[in-house]
Design an enzyme around this catalytic site. Structure first.
Site, mmCIF file in Angstrom:
data_model
loop_
_atom_site.group_PDB
_atom_site.id
_atom_site.type_symbol
_atom_site.label_atom_id
_atom_site.label_comp_id
_atom_site.label_asym_id
_atom_site.label_seq_id
_atom_site.Cartn_x
_atom_site.Cartn_y
_atom_site.Cartn_z
ATOM 1 N N PRO A 54 -1.180 -3.389 -8.656
ATOM 2 C CA PRO A 54 -2.468 -3.262 -9.322
ATOM 3 C C PRO A 54 -3.205 -1.949 -9.037
ATOM 4 O O PRO A 54 -3.174 -1.448 -7.911
ATOM 5 C CB PRO A 54 -3.280 -4.446 -8.790
ATOM 6 C CG PRO A 54 -2.557 -4.922 -7.590
ATOM 7 C CD PRO A 54 -1.115 -4.577 -7.789
ATOM 8 N N ASN A 55 -3.821 -1.458 -10.074
ATOM 9 C CA ASN A 55 -4.702 -0.277 -10.044
ATOM 10 C C ASN A 55 -3.963 1.051 -9.904
ATOM 11 O O ASN A 55 -4.595 2.106 -9.941
ATOM 12 C CB ASN A 55 -5.774 -0.410 -8.937
ATOM 13 C CG ASN A 55 -6.634 -1.635 -9.144
ATOM 14 O OD1 ASN A 55 -7.217 -1.786 -10.212
ATOM 15 N ND2 ASN A 55 -6.699 -2.520 -8.174
ATOM 16 N N ARG A 64 -8.933 6.834 -9.892
ATOM 17 C CA ARG A 64 -9.402 6.028 -8.753
ATOM 18 C C ARG A 64 -9.391 6.849 -7.455
ATOM 19 O O ARG A 64 -8.422 7.545 -7.147
ATOM 20 C CB ARG A 64 -8.571 4.754 -8.593
ATOM 21 C CG ARG A 64 -7.187 4.972 -8.033
ATOM 22 C CD ARG A 64 -6.378 3.695 -7.887
ATOM 23 N NE ARG A 64 -6.839 2.814 -6.846
ATOM 24 C CZ ARG A 64 -6.030 2.012 -6.145
ATOM 25 N NH1 ARG A 64 -4.720 2.000 -6.371
ATOM 26 N NH2 ARG A 64 -6.526 1.240 -5.223
ATOM 27 N N TYR A 120 -5.995 8.908 -3.146
ATOM 28 C CA TYR A 120 -4.789 8.832 -3.968
ATOM 29 C C TYR A 120 -4.466 10.108 -4.730
ATOM 30 O O TYR A 120 -3.472 10.148 -5.465
ATOM 31 C CB TYR A 120 -4.907 7.638 -4.944
ATOM 32 C CG TYR A 120 -5.184 6.335 -4.220
ATOM 33 C CD1 TYR A 120 -4.260 5.807 -3.321
ATOM 34 C CD2 TYR A 120 -6.390 5.649 -4.401
ATOM 35 C CE1 TYR A 120 -4.519 4.635 -2.625
ATOM 36 C CE2 TYR A 120 -6.654 4.471 -3.709
ATOM 37 C CZ TYR A 120 -5.713 3.971 -2.826
ATOM 38 O OH TYR A 120 -5.967 2.806 -2.135
ATOM 39 N N ASN A 161 5.509 -0.053 -4.404
ATOM 40 C CA ASN A 161 4.150 0.080 -3.889
ATOM 41 C C ASN A 161 3.397 -1.148 -4.402
ATOM 42 O O ASN A 161 2.923 -1.158 -5.537
ATOM 43 C CB ASN A 161 3.494 1.367 -4.401
ATOM 44 C CG ASN A 161 2.115 1.570 -3.795
ATOM 45 O OD1 ASN A 161 1.554 0.632 -3.201
ATOM 46 N ND2 ASN A 161 1.565 2.756 -3.943
ATOM 47 N N ALA A 213 -2.643 -3.496 -3.495
ATOM 48 C CA ALA A 213 -3.437 -4.483 -2.738
ATOM 49 C C ALA A 213 -2.637 -5.734 -2.384
ATOM 50 O O ALA A 213 -2.931 -6.400 -1.381
ATOM 51 C CB ALA A 213 -4.682 -4.859 -3.533
ATOM 52 N N GLU A 245 9.159 0.086 1.100
ATOM 53 C CA GLU A 245 7.722 -0.053 0.811
ATOM 54 C C GLU A 245 7.106 1.344 0.854
ATOM 55 O O GLU A 245 7.367 2.094 1.798
ATOM 56 C CB GLU A 245 7.113 -0.940 1.905
ATOM 57 C CG GLU A 245 5.604 -1.044 1.890
ATOM 58 C CD GLU A 245 5.051 -1.718 3.166
ATOM 59 O OE1 GLU A 245 5.807 -1.903 4.156
ATOM 60 O OE2 GLU A 245 3.843 -2.020 3.166
ATOM 61 N N HIS A 258 3.392 3.672 0.263
ATOM 62 C CA HIS A 258 1.956 3.783 -0.004
ATOM 63 C C HIS A 258 1.601 5.253 -0.104
ATOM 64 O O HIS A 258 2.071 6.067 0.709
ATOM 65 C CB HIS A 258 1.146 3.129 1.115
ATOM 66 C CG HIS A 258 1.476 1.679 1.261
ATOM 67 N ND1 HIS A 258 1.043 0.739 0.363
ATOM 68 C CD2 HIS A 258 2.257 1.035 2.158
ATOM 69 C CE1 HIS A 258 1.534 -0.427 0.712
ATOM 70 N NE2 HIS A 258 2.273 -0.285 1.795
ATOM 71 N N SER A 260 -1.514 6.546 0.205
ATOM 72 C CA SER A 260 -2.461 6.873 1.275
ATOM 73 C C SER A 260 -1.883 6.452 2.623
ATOM 74 O O SER A 260 -0.909 5.691 2.678
ATOM 75 C CB SER A 260 -3.793 6.155 1.026
ATOM 76 O OG SER A 260 -3.617 4.751 1.152
ATOM 77 N N ARG A 304 -6.712 3.407 7.670
ATOM 78 C CA ARG A 304 -7.782 2.874 6.816
ATOM 79 C C ARG A 304 -8.311 1.530 7.357
ATOM 80 O O ARG A 304 -8.182 1.263 8.534
ATOM 81 C CB ARG A 304 -7.273 2.792 5.369
ATOM 82 C CG ARG A 304 -6.908 4.188 4.833
ATOM 83 C CD ARG A 304 -6.465 4.166 3.400
ATOM 84 N NE ARG A 304 -7.552 3.709 2.514
ATOM 85 C CZ ARG A 304 -7.362 3.366 1.236
ATOM 86 N NH1 ARG A 304 -6.150 3.420 0.708
ATOM 87 N NH2 ARG A 304 -8.386 2.977 0.497
ATOM 88 N N ARG A 358 -6.181 -3.535 5.666
ATOM 89 C CA ARG A 358 -4.979 -2.859 5.149
ATOM 90 C C ARG A 358 -3.867 -2.761 6.202
ATOM 91 O O ARG A 358 -2.800 -2.218 5.942
ATOM 92 C CB ARG A 358 -5.321 -1.454 4.638
ATOM 93 C CG ARG A 358 -6.173 -1.465 3.403
ATOM 94 C CD ARG A 358 -6.407 -0.069 2.854
ATOM 95 N NE ARG A 358 -7.661 -0.026 2.146
ATOM 96 C CZ ARG A 358 -7.824 -0.386 0.861
ATOM 97 N NH1 ARG A 358 -6.796 -0.768 0.151
ATOM 98 N NH2 ARG A 358 -9.017 -0.352 0.309
#
Ligand code: DQA
Length: 147
Positions: free
Chosen positions: A9-10, A17, A22, A73, A76, A97, A99, A101, A106, A110
């Site tokens: 998502p996103n 964003r 990102y 990825n 969330a 996996e 990411h 960022s 963070r 997360r």
């Protein structure tokens, strides 16, 4: 060799964003970068969805379509989804996996990754280049497995 790149998502909002986390590249920039990187190396399919169940179905379909490796990825859903963890465990396809960022620096929420335990590796904090590193790592892993 068939590699599947999955985005949660996103991630379709890349470039819009939170650029401080990102970057400024758009989702279509990311797709083009991945395709250029894979050209002549491996077959690649890139998918994005905002829905957890759709990600589960993409992972399940990978099994029936003979995908050799997955780079994911989960966005969330990394931090919430047992269903995605179980899907990766079900198909037994080597998975990395990724990411964009650096999730380790963070928020506390997360710091949990459900999917991590089913992955051969996690790449985080290398921007979108992390996808390219993950693709190279998964290709090497698959080649080593086949020897
Ligand atoms: C992300 C990190 C997640 O915590 C976040 O929810 C995302 C993107 C990353 O690529 O850095 O949507 O997976």
């Amino acid at each position: 060799m068939k590699i599947l790149v999955l985005n949660g998502p996103n991630l379709n909002m890349l470039g819009i964003r939170e650029p401080e986390h990102y970057g400024k590249e758009t989702y279509s920039d990311l797709e083009n970068k991945i395709k250029a990187h894979c050209n002549g190396k491996c077959e690649v399919e890139i998918k994005q969805t905002n829905h957890e169940g759709v990600l589960v179905e993409y992972i399940q379909n990978a099994y029936f379509e003979g995908v050799d490796g997955i780079v994911i990825n989960p966005a969330a859903y990394t931090h919430t989804s047992v269903a995605i963890l179980d899907a990766v465990k079900s198909v037994m396809i080597p998975t990395i996996e990724i990411h964009i960022s650096d999730v380790s620096s963070r928020e506390d929420f997360r710091q949990t990754s459900y999917i991590r335990q089913a992955c051969i590796k996690t790449i985080s904090g290398k921007g979108t280049d992390g996808y390219l590193l993950a693709i190279d790592d998964i290709i090497n892993h698959i080649r080593e497995e086949k020897i």
